[in-house]
Scaffold this motif. Structure first.
Motif, PDB file in Angstrom:
ATOM      1  N   ALA A  96      41.476  -2.611  35.439  1.00  0.00           N
ATOM      2  CA  ALA A  96      42.269  -2.802  34.226  1.00  0.00           C
ATOM      3  C   ALA A  96      41.454  -2.761  32.940  1.00  0.00           C
ATOM      4  CB  ALA A  96      43.041  -4.112  34.320  1.00  0.00           C
ATOM      5  N   GLY A  97      40.163  -3.029  32.995  1.00  0.00           N
ATOM      6  CA  GLY A  97      39.333  -2.949  31.795  1.00  0.00           C
ATOM      7  C   GLY A  97      39.021  -4.313  31.205  1.00  0.00           C
ATOM      8  N   THR A  98      38.651  -4.302  29.931  1.00  0.00           N
ATOM      9  CA  THR A  98      38.264  -5.524  29.238  1.00  0.00           C
ATOM     10  C   THR A  98      38.882  -5.557  27.841  1.00  0.00           C
ATOM     11  OG1 THR A  98      36.258  -4.506  28.354  1.00  0.00           O
ATOM     12  CG2 THR A  98      36.037  -5.729  30.419  1.00  0.00           C
ATOM     13  N   MET A  99      38.903  -6.737  27.267  1.00  0.00           N
ATOM     14  CA  MET A  99      39.314  -6.922  25.884  1.00  0.00           C
ATOM     15  C   MET A  99      38.246  -7.762  25.208  1.00  0.00           C
ATOM     16  SD  MET A  99      42.639  -8.845  24.169  1.00  0.00           S
ATOM     17  CE  MET A  99      42.335 -10.434  24.919  1.00  0.00           C
ATOM     18  N   THR A 100      37.884  -7.386  23.999  1.00  0.00           N
ATOM     19  CA  THR A 100      36.984  -8.180  23.178  1.00  0.00           C
ATOM     20  C   THR A 100      37.737  -8.593  21.931  1.00  0.00           C
ATOM     21  OG1 THR A 100      35.061  -6.947  23.966  1.00  0.00           O
ATOM     22  CG2 THR A 100      34.776  -8.231  21.961  1.00  0.00           C
TER      23      THR A 100
END
Length: 130
Positions: A53-57
């Motif tokens: 799903a990935g990442t969020m910053t």
């Protein structure tokens, strides 16, 4: 050409507002590919594998009162419950909902500057757009 403005974009973590956000970056979603090509195939063949799903910053100004705030972003070690995040763009015209686990929370304080914070969230679900 019409474009979506980032003005008035909000972020919530477990229905609690993450105030004073200065930047949100979501990315890195990918789908694993499984090669199922045999020696007799003239063309490569693939199946879809698991979603990464990935990442969020997120970058934000640190709130004056951290009481309970950081627990919405950083659960206790070993906690298996992901946080529910919602990004509401342009005053409610578009929402992005997903679950994630905070993997990093850092705070920065400079001389004569605002205290800022940054959090990295590992997404544990696909983003739902509404």
């Amino acid at each position: 050409m019409a474009a979506l403005s980032s003005y008035n974009t909000t972020l919530t973590a477990n229905a609690t507002s993450v105030g004073e956000v200065t930047n949100i970056s979501v990315g890195g979603s990918s789908l694993a590919e499984i090669d199922v090509t045999s020696l007799t195939d003239a063309n490569k063949s693939f199946l879809m594998g698991a979603l990464e799903a990935g990442t969020m910053t997120i970058d934000f100004f640190a709130p004056e009162n951290w009481s309970g705030f950081d627990s919405n972003l950083m659960p206790a070690s070993g906690d298996s419950v992901a946080t529910a995040f919602v990004i509401t763009f342009a005053g409610g015209s578009l929402d992005a909902s997903f679950n994630g686990i905070a993997t990093n929370l850092s705070i920065s304080a400079d001389q004569d500057g605002a205290v800022t914070a940054s959090a990295t969230i590992k997404l544990t679900s696909q983003i739902t757009w509404s």
